[in-house]
Scaffold this active site. Structure first.
Site, PDB file in Angstrom:
ATOM      1  N   LYS A  15       0.219  -1.220  -0.262  1.00 31.85           N
ATOM      2  CA  LYS A  15      -0.060  -0.037   0.140  1.00 31.85           C
ATOM      3  C   LYS A  15       0.705   1.032  -0.506  1.00 31.85           C
ATOM      4  O   LYS A  15       0.785   2.296  -0.749  1.00 31.85           O
ATOM      5  CB  LYS A  15      -0.451   0.027   1.353  1.00 31.85           C
ATOM      6  CG  LYS A  15      -1.742  -0.918   1.122  1.00 31.85           C
ATOM      7  CD  LYS A  15      -2.858  -0.726   2.562  1.00 31.85           C
ATOM      8  CE  LYS A  15      -1.892  -0.555   3.711  1.00 31.85           C
ATOM      9  NZ  LYS A  15      -1.373  -2.119   3.781  1.00 31.85           N
ATOM     10  N   ARG A  90      -8.872   1.628   9.220  1.00 34.11           N
ATOM     11  CA  ARG A  90      -8.546   0.262   9.595  1.00 34.11           C
ATOM     12  C   ARG A  90      -9.425  -0.551  10.626  1.00 34.11           C
ATOM     13  O   ARG A  90      -9.310  -1.487  10.208  1.00 34.11           O
ATOM     14  CB  ARG A  90      -7.742   0.558  10.494  1.00 34.11           C
ATOM     15  CG  ARG A  90      -5.768  -0.263   9.882  1.00 34.11           C
ATOM     16  CD  ARG A  90      -5.488   0.605  10.492  1.00 34.11           C
ATOM     17  NE  ARG A  90      -3.984  -0.554  11.057  1.00 34.11           N
ATOM     18  CZ  ARG A  90      -3.125   0.220   9.532  1.00 34.11           C
ATOM     19  NH1 ARG A  90      -2.686   0.908   9.278  1.00 34.11           N
ATOM     20  NH2 ARG A  90      -2.074  -0.710   9.238  1.00 34.11           N
ATOM     21  N   ARG A 129      11.728  -5.346   4.179  1.00 37.91           N
ATOM     22  CA  ARG A 129      11.060  -4.112   3.966  1.00 37.91           C
ATOM     23  C   ARG A 129      12.673  -2.525   5.167  1.00 37.91           C
ATOM     24  O   ARG A 129      13.331  -3.173   6.186  1.00 37.91           O
ATOM     25  CB  ARG A 129       9.785  -3.204   4.404  1.00 37.91           C
ATOM     26  CG  ARG A 129      10.020  -1.842   4.700  1.00 37.91           C
ATOM     27  CD  ARG A 129       8.066  -1.712   4.839  1.00 37.91           C
ATOM     28  NE  ARG A 129       7.131  -1.928   5.668  1.00 37.91           N
ATOM     29  CZ  ARG A 129       6.148  -2.312   6.574  1.00 37.91           C
ATOM     30  NH1 ARG A 129       5.500  -0.942   4.703  1.00 37.91           N
ATOM     31  NH2 ARG A 129       5.566  -2.263   7.443  1.00 37.91           N
ATOM     32  N   ARG A 162      11.999  -0.715  10.465  1.00 37.71           N
ATOM     33  CA  ARG A 162      10.901  -0.150  11.410  1.00 37.71           C
ATOM     34  C   ARG A 162      10.372  -1.042  12.408  1.00 37.71           C
ATOM     35  O   ARG A 162      10.407  -2.112  12.070  1.00 37.71           O
ATOM     36  CB  ARG A 162       9.467  -0.493  10.478  1.00 37.71           C
ATOM     37  CG  ARG A 162       9.345   0.768   9.417  1.00 37.71           C
ATOM     38  CD  ARG A 162       7.692   1.095   9.375  1.00 37.71           C
ATOM     39  NE  ARG A 162       6.224   0.286   9.463  1.00 37.71           N
ATOM     40  CZ  ARG A 162       5.085  -0.449   9.547  1.00 37.71           C
ATOM     41  NH1 ARG A 162       4.896   0.537   7.646  1.00 37.71           N
ATOM     42  NH2 ARG A 162       4.008  -0.405   9.207  1.00 37.71           N
ATOM     43  N   ARG A 173       0.687  -7.633  13.825  1.00 39.34           N
ATOM     44  CA  ARG A 173      -0.697  -6.749  13.098  1.00 39.34           C
ATOM     45  C   ARG A 173      -1.451  -7.757  11.861  1.00 39.34           C
ATOM     46  O   ARG A 173      -2.308  -7.491  11.293  1.00 39.34           O
ATOM     47  CB  ARG A 173       0.657  -6.039  11.639  1.00 39.34           C
ATOM     48  CG  ARG A 173       1.069  -4.849  12.578  1.00 39.34           C
ATOM     49  CD  ARG A 173       2.581  -5.234  12.206  1.00 39.34           C
ATOM     50  NE  ARG A 173       2.660  -4.149  11.110  1.00 39.34           N
ATOM     51  CZ  ARG A 173       3.551  -3.824  10.349  1.00 39.34           C
ATOM     52  NH1 ARG A 173       4.248  -4.512  10.597  1.00 39.34           N
ATOM     53  NH2 ARG A 173       3.723  -4.014   8.872  1.00 39.34           N
TER      54      ARG A 173
HETATM   55  P1  ADP Z   1       0.822  -1.899   8.007  1.00 38.37           P
HETATM   56  O1  ADP Z   1      -0.172  -1.270   6.589  1.00 38.37           O
HETATM   57  O2  ADP Z   1       2.321  -2.550   7.123  1.00 38.37           O
HETATM   58  O3  ADP Z   1       1.128  -2.403   9.163  1.00 38.37           O
HETATM   59  P2  ADP Z   1       1.181   1.696   8.968  1.00 38.37           P
HETATM   60  O4  ADP Z   1       2.336   2.231   9.137  1.00 38.37           O
HETATM   61  O5  ADP Z   1       0.702   1.929   8.165  1.00 38.37           O
HETATM   62  O6  ADP Z   1       2.013  -0.622   8.213  1.00 38.37           O
HETATM   63  O7  ADP Z   1       0.583   1.299  10.248  1.00 38.37           O
HETATM   64  C1  ADP Z   1       1.491   0.485  10.993  1.00 38.37           C
HETATM   65  C2  ADP Z   1       0.863   0.702  12.834  1.00 38.37           C
HETATM   66  O8  ADP Z   1       0.390   2.432  12.951  1.00 38.37           O
HETATM   67  C3  ADP Z   1       0.495   0.068  13.226  1.00 38.37           C
HETATM   68  O9  ADP Z   1       0.593  -0.953  12.936  1.00 38.37           O
HETATM   69  C4  ADP Z   1      -0.907   0.549  13.943  1.00 38.37           C
HETATM   70  O10 ADP Z   1      -0.474   0.769  15.377  1.00 38.37           O
HETATM   71  C5  ADP Z   1      -1.051   2.251  13.529  1.00 38.37           C
HETATM   72  N1  ADP Z   1      -1.189   2.699  12.789  1.00 38.37           N
HETATM   73  C6  ADP Z   1      -1.656   3.558  11.767  1.00 38.37           C
HETATM   74  N2  ADP Z   1      -3.320   3.702  10.642  1.00 38.37           N
HETATM   75  C7  ADP Z   1      -4.007   3.533  11.986  1.00 38.37           C
HETATM   76  C8  ADP Z   1      -5.259   3.418  12.141  1.00 38.37           C
HETATM   77  N3  ADP Z   1      -5.969   3.317  11.462  1.00 38.37           N
HETATM   78  N4  ADP Z   1      -5.811   2.742  13.564  1.00 38.37           N
HETATM   79  C9  ADP Z   1      -5.483   2.389  13.839  1.00 38.37           C
HETATM   80  N5  ADP Z   1      -3.494   2.511  14.172  1.00 38.37           N
HETATM   81  C10 ADP Z   1      -3.252   3.131  12.958  1.00 38.37           C
END
Ligand code: ADP
Length: 220
Positions: A15, A90, A129, A162, A173
């Site tokens: 994404k 999410r 990554r 990360r 996750r």
């Molecule tokens: P990925 O999709 O690879 O897990 P992201 O960079 O989108 O990584 O998100 C990393 C972390 O940030 C998530 O595991 C969560 O803890 C937090 N996060 C990001 N977006 C949201 C969201 N919309 N709601 C809740 N937590 C979020």
């Protein structure tokens, strides 16, 4: 009417990588909630520190923390023509919040692109990554390695891993994705807003698929 593009898919679907390129191609902002939270964590704001504790474990931050942040970001003038949302919504509660907010801010119905990948390729994508500390460019040590070790091809910035790209956090996750995010596919399908995109193959091919879907949908 301006429209928001939502990129859906499990962690590791690509994404972030794709949203960066597609946003650049369309000339609209890439709004990544993960990037916003990591930036806040880096600056050690109170939000950032609270979010970091959750993020590093692989857990979601609470809906009522992240939702107002997205509203503030999408209300800025640079999003007037549209934006790509990556990492939000999410949960179903976030999707409902977004629906109401898009109406408030004056956007049309969102277009949702669901990037599909096999779960066994996700682990390799996530553990491999590396991200440039300076410009955010994303590499993968297995599939898309930088030319010179731990250094960004574009600006020579240091590549970092990360904190949540370790096996334990990845497992949590993926579980959060299955429990909280997967129901969004049905939610947007019912609204006829969802399009499926094959997320396998090389990154340029996937970008091509995303852009052609966006164009057939008359977006921008
Ligand atoms: P990925 O999709 O690879 O897990 P992201 O960079 O989108 O990584 O998100 C990393 C972390 O940030 C998530 O595991 C969560 O803890 C937090 N996060 C990001 N977006 C949201 C969201 N919309 N709601 C809740 N937590 C979020």
């Amino acid at each position: 009417m301006a429209q928001i593009l939502i990129f859906l898919g499990p962690p590791g679907a690509g994404k972030g990588t794709q949203a960066r390129v597609v946003a650049r191609e369309l000339g609209i902002p890439h709004v990544s909630t993960g990037d916003i939270l990591r930036e806040a964590a880096r600056k050690k704001t109170s939000l950032g520190l609270a979010a970091k504790a959750k993020m590093d474990k692989g857990e979601l931050v609470p809906d009522d923390v992240i939702s107002p942040i997205v509203e503030e970001r999408l209300s800025r003038p640079d999003c007037r023509e549209g934006a790509i949302l990556d990492g939000f919504p999410r949960t179903i509660a976030q999707a409902k919040f977004l629906d109401a907010m898009l109406e408030r801010v004056g956007f049309g119905e969102p277009l949702v692109l669901n990037i599909q990948v096999a779960t066994d390729s996700v682990i390799k994508r996530l553990t491999g990554r590396r991200t440039c500390q300076a410009c955010g460019e994303i590499y993968n040590v297995y599939m898309n390695p930088p030319r010179h070790g731990g250094i960004c091809d574009k600006d020579g910035g240091r590549l970092v891993q990360r904190a949540d790209d370790n096996e334990e956090a990845i497992r949590i996750r993926l579980k959060a994705y299955e429990q909280d995010t997967l129901p969004l596919i049905d939610y947007y399908q019912r609204k006829n807003a969802l399009r499926q995109v094959d997320g396998s193959g090389d990154p340029e091919a996937i970008t091509g698929r995303l852009l052609s879907l966006v164009k057939t949908h008359d977006y921008l």
